[in-house]
Design a protein around this motif. Structure first.
Motif, PDB file in Angstrom:
ATOM      1  N   GLU B  17     -61.270   4.412   4.846  1.00 37.88           N
ATOM      2  CA  GLU B  17     -61.821   3.473   3.927  1.00 37.88           C
ATOM      3  C   GLU B  17     -61.210   3.357   2.615  1.00 37.88           C
ATOM      4  OE1 GLU B  17     -66.023   3.509   3.714  1.00 37.88           O
ATOM      5  OE2 GLU B  17     -66.330   2.225   5.363  1.00 37.88           O
ATOM      6  N   LEU B  18     -60.842   4.405   1.972  1.00 41.87           N
ATOM      7  CA  LEU B  18     -60.770   4.590   0.707  1.00 41.87           C
ATOM      8  C   LEU B  18     -59.156   4.405   0.624  1.00 41.87           C
ATOM      9  CD1 LEU B  18     -63.243   6.702  -0.994  1.00 41.87           C
ATOM     10  CD2 LEU B  18     -63.096   4.498  -1.355  1.00 41.87           C
ATOM     11  N   ARG B  21     -57.805   0.858  -0.381  1.00 41.31           N
ATOM     12  CA  ARG B  21     -57.383   0.505  -1.916  1.00 41.31           C
ATOM     13  C   ARG B  21     -56.209   1.254  -2.548  1.00 41.31           C
ATOM     14  NH1 ARG B  21     -63.242   0.805  -5.250  1.00 41.31           N
ATOM     15  NH2 ARG B  21     -64.318  -0.673  -4.063  1.00 41.31           N
ATOM     16  N   LEU B  24     -53.283  -0.603  -1.223  1.00 39.41           N
ATOM     17  CA  LEU B  24     -53.046  -1.843  -2.011  1.00 39.41           C
ATOM     18  C   LEU B  24     -52.570  -1.781  -3.425  1.00 39.41           C
ATOM     19  CD1 LEU B  24     -56.429  -3.537  -0.720  1.00 39.41           C
ATOM     20  CD2 LEU B  24     -53.914  -4.068  -0.093  1.00 39.41           C
ATOM     21  N   GLU B  45     -52.531  -9.335  -2.004  1.00 39.65           N
ATOM     22  CA  GLU B  45     -53.442  -8.395  -1.658  1.00 39.65           C
ATOM     23  C   GLU B  45     -54.475  -8.664  -0.588  1.00 39.65           C
ATOM     24  OE1 GLU B  45     -55.352  -7.180  -5.565  1.00 39.65           O
ATOM     25  OE2 GLU B  45     -56.224  -5.498  -4.568  1.00 39.65           O
ATOM     26  N   ALA B  49     -54.946  -6.326   2.613  1.00 46.29           N
ATOM     27  CA  ALA B  49     -56.337  -5.846   2.817  1.00 46.29           C
ATOM     28  C   ALA B  49     -56.768  -6.112   4.128  1.00 46.29           C
ATOM     29  CB  ALA B  49     -57.241  -6.367   1.604  1.00 46.29           C
ATOM     30  N   GLU B  50     -56.669  -7.355   4.551  1.00 46.43           N
ATOM     31  CA  GLU B  50     -57.204  -7.823   5.709  1.00 46.43           C
ATOM     32  C   GLU B  50     -56.492  -6.882   6.957  1.00 46.43           C
ATOM     33  OE1 GLU B  50     -59.957  -9.197   6.092  1.00 46.43           O
ATOM     34  OE2 GLU B  50     -60.045  -9.988   4.139  1.00 46.43           O
ATOM     35  N   ASN B  53     -57.558  -3.068   6.754  1.00 40.96           N
ATOM     36  CA  ASN B  53     -58.846  -2.900   7.257  1.00 40.96           C
ATOM     37  C   ASN B  53     -58.866  -2.801   8.662  1.00 40.96           C
ATOM     38  OD1 ASN B  53     -59.964  -2.618   4.696  1.00 40.96           O
ATOM     39  ND2 ASN B  53     -60.314  -4.897   4.211  1.00 40.96           N
ATOM     40  N   GLU B  57     -60.456  -0.174  11.037  1.00 36.69           N
ATOM     41  CA  GLU B  57     -61.573  -0.205  11.827  1.00 36.69           C
ATOM     42  C   GLU B  57     -61.520  -0.469  13.402  1.00 36.69           C
ATOM     43  OE1 GLU B  57     -63.867  -3.821  10.304  1.00 36.69           O
ATOM     44  OE2 GLU B  57     -63.210  -3.135   8.215  1.00 36.69           O
TER      45      GLU B  57
END
Lengths: 112, 149
Positions: B17-18, B21, B24, B45, B49-50, B53, B57
């Motif tokens: 998860e982190l 960040r 990015l 960004e 990000a999408e 992620n 996931e």
């Protein structure tokens, strides 16, 4: 995820202190919003002026917060920064919320 | 004289998860020499990000078994050509999701809380392509920012 709140006679202002609402904090944001809005005034203004970035998970969490408040209450959004505003526009979610450019503008309008 | 193109760069992270960040932050920092507009940086960004992620996931759904994500970026006259490779699970049906806009003209309870990600990727990025080879997923796309052509 830090939120600060201020309650007035007819509404509650919830200000997001973090600069990002992204996938890593979306769940935490949803839970924090639930505790800040449950049992409070029917009108809540979510102040997003400190938020520089949201992703689709953050957007989903804001939608979830509004759904959790129920159809008889209202969640308005204020102080959207340009990048945040764009995410709402692209997904057409700006048509679902009342969106105000600034917090002061939102309060002037909503205090009636 | 045409503005200078950024030399190609790569960065690698381990899913988590982190880590998104962090990736990015590093990706945006690597673009600083070409001084993108605020809106262009927002596009980069958001799309990155999408994509990242989704990998965290869905390609590596078990957080106790993270895996590598490799990002390569080449700046050309028509924008940033980005490839993202991971060694996780394949896309369902081996294809990219369509990324259709979600429906907003519905009752409150029926409003979508997800499904925005692929729409944003397909809307903002160009030439999005996915391939599965040798147990690896490879997504390539062009971000129409920093264009010199």
């Amino acid at each position: 995820m830090e939120l600060s709140t201020k309650t007035e006679e007819q509404l509650r202002i919830v200000s997001v202190q973090d600069s990002r609402i992204d996938a890593s904090v979306a769940l935490e944001f949803k839970d924090a919003m639930r505790s800040e809005t449950d049992g409070g005034p029917d009108l809540v203004v979510l102040d997003l002026s400190n938020v520089e970035f949201i992703d689709s998970s953050g957007l989903g969490a804001i939608v979830a917060a509004m759904k959790n408040m129920g159809a008889d209450r209202k969640l308005a959004l204020a102080g959207l920064t340009p990048t945040v505003q764009r995410v709402f526009q692209l997904t057409r979610m700006d048509s679902v919320f009342s969106v105000f450019p600034t917090l002061d503008g939102a309060l002037a309008e909503l205090r009636g | 004289m045409a503005p200078a193109l950024l030399p190609p760069f790569e960065l690698s992270i381990t899913s988590g998860e982190l880590a998104v960040r962090e990736a990015l932050g590093r990706f945006i920092a690597a673009l600083s020499p070409i001084s993108l507009e605020v809106e262009e940086t927002g596009t980069v960004e958001l799309v990155m990000a999408e994509v990242l992620n989704n990998i965290v996931e869905h390609a590596y759904p078990d957080a106790t078994k993270p895996g590598p994500i490799d990002i390569r970026c080449a700046h050309k006259a028509d924008g940033l050509h980005v490839s993202i490779t991971d060694a996780g699970l394949a896309m369902p049906d081996g294809k990219l999701p369509l990324g259709e806009p979600v429906s907003v003209d519905v009752a409150l309870d029926d409003l979508p809380e997800g499904g925005f990600g692929w729409f944003l990727i397909q809307d903002l990025a160009k030439d999005v392509h996915y391939a599965r080879n040798s147990h690896q997923n490879r997504l390539t796309m062009r971000l129409p920012v920093g264009m010199t052509g």
